[in-house]
Design an enzyme around this catalytic site. Sequence first.
Site, PDB file in Angstrom:
ATOM      1  CG  HIS A 247      -2.487  14.217  22.862  1.00  0.00           C
ATOM      2  ND1 HIS A 247      -1.272  13.762  23.326  1.00  0.00           N
ATOM      3  CD2 HIS A 247      -2.198  15.258  22.033  1.00  0.00           C
ATOM      4  CE1 HIS A 247      -0.295  14.474  22.791  1.00  0.00           C
ATOM      5  NE2 HIS A 247      -0.829  15.394  22.017  1.00  0.00           N
TER       6      HIS A 247
ATOM      7  CE  LYS B  57       5.883   9.158  21.553  1.00  0.00           C
ATOM      8  NZ  LYS B  57       5.737  10.184  20.492  1.00  0.00           N
TER       9      LYS B  57
ATOM     10  CE1 TYR C  58       1.230  19.712  25.080  1.00  0.00           C
ATOM     11  CE2 TYR C  58       3.441  19.586  24.177  1.00  0.00           C
ATOM     12  CZ  TYR C  58       2.292  18.969  24.607  1.00  0.00           C
ATOM     13  OH  TYR C  58       2.182  17.608  24.551  1.00  0.00           O
TER      14      TYR C  58
ATOM     15  CG  HIS D 156       8.147  16.756  24.699  1.00  0.00           C
ATOM     16  ND1 HIS D 156       7.457  17.938  24.837  1.00  0.00           N
ATOM     17  CD2 HIS D 156       7.235  15.837  24.278  1.00  0.00           C
ATOM     18  CE1 HIS D 156       6.194  17.745  24.515  1.00  0.00           C
ATOM     19  NE2 HIS D 156       6.040  16.486  24.179  1.00  0.00           N
TER      20      HIS D 156
ATOM     21  NE  ARG E  24       2.180  14.266  25.987  1.00  0.00           N
ATOM     22  CZ  ARG E  24       3.323  14.021  26.627  1.00  0.00           C
ATOM     23  NH1 ARG E  24       3.293  13.631  27.886  1.00  0.00           N
ATOM     24  NH2 ARG E  24       4.481  14.164  26.022  1.00  0.00           N
TER      25      ARG E  24
ATOM     26  NE  ARG F 247       4.601  10.725  24.718  1.00  0.00           N
ATOM     27  CZ  ARG F 247       5.776  10.993  25.273  1.00  0.00           C
ATOM     28  NH1 ARG F 247       6.149  10.320  26.366  1.00  0.00           N
ATOM     29  NH2 ARG F 247       6.586  11.890  24.752  1.00  0.00           N
TER      30      ARG F 247
END
Length: 293
Positions: free
Chosen positions: A239, A169, A274, A265, A242, A145
């Site tokens: 993005h 994250k 995706y 993730h 990505r 990211r």
Amino acid sequence: MPLTPFLDYLALEKKFSPHTLKAYKKDLESFLSYCMQEYKIKDLTDINYPMVRRWIVILSDKGLETKTINRKCSSLKTYFKFLQKIEVLSESPMQGHKQLKSTPKLVVPLTEVELQNLMSTYDDSNYEGSRDALILELLYNTGIRRAELISITIDDIDFANAQLKVVGKRNKARLIPLLPNVVNRIQSYLNYRSQQVGANRSQYLFINAQGQAMNPSKIYRCVTKFLSTVSTKKKLSPHVLRHSFATHLLNRGADINTIKELLGHSSLSSTQLYTKVQLPKIKTEYKSAHPRG
């Protein structure tokens, strides 16, 4: 009640990133401002759910996307849970709230040809050119990211094992392998970087003129400038690189669980978004290959 104890809780106990903390603070201050204007309420502990519902309607009327509204509601929900935790509230006004249903927008990835063409546009014979080329190569070759790219430090790069430590994250760290050409590009860039003013005062890989971490908007402008030279797609952003990373791995037979780990993730359902990009291609191949197609 002031927001400081809540934000400290998110930072110290939940390990939320500064970017996330800023978003929570902005959401709560915006909601409190609405409550003061509409209901003369100055304390979020006096809120009830009808007020929240009215706020959601106003946000929707302003044209905010469902995803954005859900994020703001999530900020409220987390805050009220915190107030319950410290026994300021006995019950959360968000207790029965359900997220608004939304259809995720599919990001159209770049083609492999477009990415090959992109590589021919690099001019890495100087500091800025080398930096911009590395930004694009890291985003595409690792799938990280934009926020993760900005937070990379020199110590995060393991040259001996050709891998990169990325903090994603919730401060969750993961290791991503680096291709030989990316390692070479990093080393080339670091030679230029060492000559920049303030470089020795910062551990961040990508720095501005003051030796601080690069601004997110600078990264965005760099990516869109280069991508616009090789693609006419409407959506061009970090993005998109990505998505291109994940899609190209999927096209070439990579296991979806491997892609999940590389992308950082927390659940497979996020990664499965995706695969939806592949549906038209799958349908075409199915019809052409099936005996009764």
